[in-house]
Design an enzyme around this catalytic site. Sequence first.
Site, PDB file in Angstrom:
ATOM      1  N   GLU A  16       1.001  -1.202  -0.115  1.00  0.00           N
ATOM      2  CA  GLU A  16       0.116   0.007  -0.046  1.00  0.00           C
ATOM      3  C   GLU A  16       1.065   1.041   0.207  1.00  0.00           C
ATOM      4  O   GLU A  16       1.943   1.397   0.742  1.00  0.00           O
ATOM      5  CB  GLU A  16      -0.911   0.040   1.215  1.00  0.00           C
ATOM      6  CG  GLU A  16      -1.755   1.139   1.294  1.00  0.00           C
ATOM      7  CD  GLU A  16      -2.764   1.079   2.374  1.00  0.00           C
ATOM      8  OE1 GLU A  16      -3.666   0.205   2.428  1.00  0.00           O
ATOM      9  OE2 GLU A  16      -2.985   2.083   3.419  1.00  0.00           O
ATOM     10  N   ASP A 109     -12.741   8.088   7.372  1.00  0.00           N
ATOM     11  CA  ASP A 109     -12.808   8.848   8.672  1.00  0.00           C
ATOM     12  C   ASP A 109     -13.566   9.670   8.520  1.00  0.00           C
ATOM     13  O   ASP A 109     -13.479  10.593   7.700  1.00  0.00           O
ATOM     14  CB  ASP A 109     -11.089   8.877   9.299  1.00  0.00           C
ATOM     15  CG  ASP A 109     -10.226   7.955   9.410  1.00  0.00           C
ATOM     16  OD1 ASP A 109     -10.716   6.927   9.533  1.00  0.00           O
ATOM     17  OD2 ASP A 109      -9.374   7.934   8.729  1.00  0.00           O
TER      18      ASP A 109
END
Length: 287
Positions: A16, A109
Site C-alpha cells: 500500500e 474517517d
Amino acid sequence: MKTVEFFKKKQVLSFEVFPPKRTSPIETIYSTLDELKGLHPDYISVTYGAGGSLNNNKTLEIAANIKNRYEFESVAHLPCINLTKEDVLLALNTIRENGIENILALRGDINPDITPCTDFSHASDLVAFIREHGDFNIIGACYPEGHPESKSIVDDIYNLKRKVDAGVSQLTTQLFLDNEYFYTFRERVALAGINVPIEAGIMPVVNKKQIERMVSLCGVHLPTKFIKMMARYENNPIAMRDAGIAYAVDQIVDLAAQGVDGIHLYTMNNPYIAQKIYEAVYRLLAA
C-alpha cells in the site's frame, strides 16, 4: 485482472502506498514505485487523499499509472463519507476508463471540519452501490481487534457480514501487532459464515510518533515484547527502524506458517523498509 484471483494460487503479497502531499509533486510517488516494482508484489493499493474530496485527489491518477505504466494490478481506495452518489459514479467511470478492476470500498474517517454527505452511511452502502454500477472486484476493510466505533466484537462481525453479503469478495485487515488477535478474528468470521480471503495488514513500526498515532486512531493493542522493544530503541532511530522491521518480519513468518491468505504491507512510501521485509519473507510466501 481481479486481485481476488491471486488467492487461488498462492499466499498473496501486496503493498500500500499513499499519494504525496498536495504541496509535493506527484512525481515523488513514482520514484517510490520505481523501487517497489523490483519487489514484484501481486498488486499495489493507493490510499485516498486527505479530506475525501474528488477535487485535487491524486489517488486515481496514481492507481492508473500503477496499472498502465508499471503493469501491476492496482487497487483504488474509495471512502464514501464525503462523497455523493454522483461523485462515486464519476470516480467509477474514471476507474473503469483506466482499466482498473479493483476498489477498496470504505466509509472513511469522519473529519470534524467537514460535514459528511448523507448518500452513504456505511461502507456496505457503498459496496452495494458499486456492485450495481459495474463489474468491479470490491475489497473491504476489517478490524481484528474490532472497529473503534463498534459496540462490541459481535456487532463488528455482524456489520462485516453485511458488507460481504453486499458484494465484498476479499478483505484486508487494519494493522495489528499481536497475531493472536488475527487468529481469533479469523475463527470468528468463519463461524459467522464469512469465507472470503483475508489479507493481514502489517505496518512496520519504525518510530515513536508512528506508534502514538496508531494507538490514538486505531486503538491497537501493544504487546509486552513490543513495548520493551520501544523502550530499548526509541532514542536510537536506526536501531528502532531495524527493530521495527525485525518485528514485522517475525509477524509475517508466523502468519505464513499459520496459512494466512496473504500479507498486505503498509509501506509508508518507504522502499527501504519494504525491500528489507521482502528479502526476509518472499521465499515463504512463494512456497
